[in-house]
Design a protein around this motif. Structure first.
Motif, PDB file in Angstrom:
ATOM      1  N   ILE B 128      60.925 -80.465 -34.295  1.00 33.25           N
ATOM      2  CA  ILE B 128      61.037 -80.011 -35.687  1.00 33.25           C
ATOM      3  C   ILE B 128      62.395 -79.375 -35.966  1.00 33.25           C
ATOM      4  O   ILE B 128      62.946 -79.499 -37.047  1.00 33.25           O
ATOM      5  CB  ILE B 128      59.859 -79.045 -36.006  1.00 33.25           C
ATOM      6  N   GLY B 134      64.891 -83.792 -37.160  1.00 35.46           N
ATOM      7  CA  GLY B 134      64.079 -82.598 -37.390  1.00 35.46           C
ATOM      8  C   GLY B 134      63.566 -82.442 -38.814  1.00 35.46           C
ATOM      9  O   GLY B 134      64.243 -82.750 -39.785  1.00 35.46           O
ATOM     10  N   LEU B 135      62.355 -81.918 -38.891  1.00 31.38           N
ATOM     11  CA  LEU B 135      61.701 -81.688 -40.180  1.00 31.38           C
ATOM     12  C   LEU B 135      62.391 -80.559 -40.957  1.00 31.38           C
ATOM     13  O   LEU B 135      62.611 -80.664 -42.168  1.00 31.38           O
ATOM     14  CB  LEU B 135      60.235 -81.322 -39.905  1.00 31.38           C
ATOM     15  N   ASP B 138      65.598 -81.638 -42.600  1.00 33.11           N
ATOM     16  CA  ASP B 138      65.299 -82.568 -43.687  1.00 33.11           C
ATOM     17  C   ASP B 138      64.831 -81.810 -44.932  1.00 33.11           C
ATOM     18  O   ASP B 138      65.300 -82.067 -46.037  1.00 33.11           O
ATOM     19  CB  ASP B 138      64.222 -83.555 -43.224  1.00 33.11           C
TER      20      ASP B 138
END
Lengths: 285, 294
Positions: B128, B134-135, B138
């Motif tokens: 992440i 990675g979230l 984003d």
């Protein structure tokens, strides 16, 4: 039915119920998003993983990453190791922990208070402190590279934990119950196994499950005492698989998801007992 | 006579568990203490003739700049985690102590984060907080908070933040759980009478909830300190203590000294430092709950 909904929407309490429940669901969605992420990543094909744009759900669904793990000999071997370590440590914890909880809960054992405080102190001992001395001791005993080494280490924390959690359960059994059992001709151990244990079934389930999970979740002990990788459980081999797969996040996430399955299962079936057990142990006694 | 026999029965059940704990925990602990005063390393492990060196290992530790960094990291990690997981945990506890249908089930559901194997959570955190996959990056990019991806786990200035964030995620449910049980123990009539006296929501919180919650708050903070201060698994999988020791804490450092540098006595001494810090807080915690023992 319609009347009921109408009533709910109109009453102040009903509205509050709906708004709060909606908020609660929103909190759960945000908070548990990482777990959704873990699952979603595990169903994405390689192309989607490596694509420049991040997708929030698998646009192309595949179970290949799961199959890849489940067909991998090394993975299956680690899975077996996880079960062996968790089961062995659970058995040790139960064998020593449950009778101790009974003895301290039902009898006026002298020094009970000191023993209980000692047990609470053990809960503060970190694995990283115990690793070095235990490694050297197990080395001298020839236990390194066996399931028993991490199991003993894990159970050393679980036995006091069981006593702390289970003692109040034993205390709550009415005194007349064991008196009656003894009058009916049960000896000490018969009344323990046939009357006491069944009487606190839910407590027993909680400690069995938690002690299994503490073995299942262990990383430090299993990794350090099992020098050979083929003896290590899933948690300890994550790192190895990570570097082996490189950036193959889907396979790694499927790996993680399989490791989480027992935890989710426990939750679905035993949630309310576990929640009760954990709160009982932390604040009082 | 009968009372004596009864007492004896209690020992039959209690002693095996007690002896087991003392042998399996007490012996290594004493062994570790002795070890920290010796100079056991990979060279003299076989022969077993490590000599006593007194406080030399401790002296070496505390004059080493890396160890000072490790100590600093450990405290930043612990205090940082405590502040956020407690605050958020408390807010959630206040919310979930309200009476509505889904309160119980959803509160329980959040505990999954706490029960997950930390190895998996750490791996998930690594993903992440990844740079391109990675979230977090984003989401931050999409919301316009950052203009280019942050190198979370690659940069020494941000890695500890990422690790703290993941640790808060693990700790929030536990804080919430303990605090909720504290909140539900406050009798409703106390609030009712305060409302009659004209206390507003904030006054009720400040003058009733907080004081009555003091034992639960103290317990959760001390337990939180103990659990966070000894962290190991999270860093070991997520960052391996890197980059450049920026996420190394006492737990991971003790491991590295013993099992990658094979300086067992130095590892033991680091473990003792960790133990002493925990003991101080631990004794306060014991004093707090000792009053509640029967």
């Amino acid at each position: 039915m319609l009347e009921k909904i109408k009533f709910t929407l109109n009453s102040r309490r009903g509205r509050k119920n709906i708004i709060f429940s909606f908020l609660a669901m929103l909190i759960a969605v945000i908070f548990l998003f990482p777990i959704y992420w873990l699952l979603m990543m595990s169903f994405k094909p390689d192309i989607e993983i490596f694509a420049k744009v991040l997708t929030y759900y698998p646009h192309e669904f595949t179970i290949q990453p799961w199959l890849e793990n489940l067909q991998n000999q090394e993975f299956l071997c680690s899975l077996r190791n996880s079960f062996m370590i968790a089961t062995t440590s659970m058995l040790l914890s139960i064998i020593f922990g449950v009778p101790a909880a009974y003895g301290m809960g039902r009898y006026k054992v002298s020094g009970r208070k000191i023993i209980l405080l000692t047990f609470l102190v053990t809960q503060m001992l970190p694995p990283s402190l115990m690793l070095t001395p235990m490694y050297l001791i197990f080395n001298n005993l020839g236990l390194l590279g066996t399931y028993l080494a991490p199991a003993i280490a894990i159970s050393s924390g679980a036995v006091p934990f069981i006593v702390i959690i289970l003692r109040p359960y034993f205390k709550s059994i009415p005194r007349s119950l064991d008196d009656a059992a003894r009058i009916d001709g049960c000896n000490l151990f018969q009344s323990f196994f046939r009357i006491m244990i069944p009487a606190i079934k839910t407590g027993i389930i909680v400690v069995v499950v938690i002690s299994f999970l503490s073995g299942w979740n262990d990383l430090a002990y299993s990794m350090t005492f099992n020098v050979k990788a083929e003896m290590r459980p899933l948690t300890a081999n994550i790192y190895k698989f990570q570097s082996k797969y490189g950036t193959r996040w889907n396979a790694i996430m499927a790996y993680g998801a399989i490791l989480v399955i027992p935890v989710i299962l426990v939750f679905v079936f035993l949630q309310k007992y576990i929640v009760g057990g954990l709160t009982a142990g932390a604040v009082k006694e | 006579m009968k009372i004596a026999a009864k007492k004896f029965e209690g020992y039959i059940f209690a002693l095996p568990g007690f002896i087991y704990t003392v042998v399996v925990l007490g012996y290594p602990l004493i062994y570790n203490l002795i070890l920290s005063f010796k100079d056991l390393n990979i060279r003299n492990l076989r022969s077993g003739n490590a000599v006593l060196v007194g406080l030399a290992n401790y002296k070496q530790l505390f004059t080493d700049s890396t160890f000072q960094l490790i100590l600093r990291n450990t405290f930043i990690f612990t205090i940082g985690s405590l502040v956020f997981q407690f605050t958020i945990g408390f807010i959630l506890a206040l919310f979930f102590s309200k009476k509505f249908k889904l309160a119980g089930p959803i509160r329980g559901l959040l505990l999954i984060a706490y029960m997950m194997p930390i190895a998996v959570t750490a791996m998930l955190g690594k993903n992440i907080f990844g740079v391109s996959e990675g979230l977090i990056n984003d989401l931050l990019l999409k919301m316009g908070f950052i203009s280019e991806p942050v190198q979370w786990l690659v940069s020494t200035s941000t890695a500890l933040i990422a690790v703290i964030a993941v640790n808060c995620w693990i700790g929030i449910p536990f804080n919430m759980l303990i605090l909720t049980s504290g909140l539900t123990n406050i009798p409703q009539r106390v609030y009712d009478s305060a409302a009659v006296d004209g206390a507003n929501a904030w006054q009720r919180f400040y003058h009733i909830t907080l004081p009555l919650m003091r034992p639960a708050i103290m317990a959760v903070l001390m337990l939180g300190f103990i659990y966070t201060f000894k962290a190991f698994d999270l860093m070991f999988i997520m960052t391996r203590g890197g980059p450049l020791n920026s996420t190394d804490v006492l737990g991971t450092y003790a491991y590295k000294l013993s099992f990658t540098k094979y300086q067992f006595s130095m590892g033991a001494a680091t473990g003792m430092v960790l133990f002493c810090c925990l003991l101080v807080i631990g004794l306060f915690y014991l004093r707090l709950i000792a009053g509640e023992e029967d």
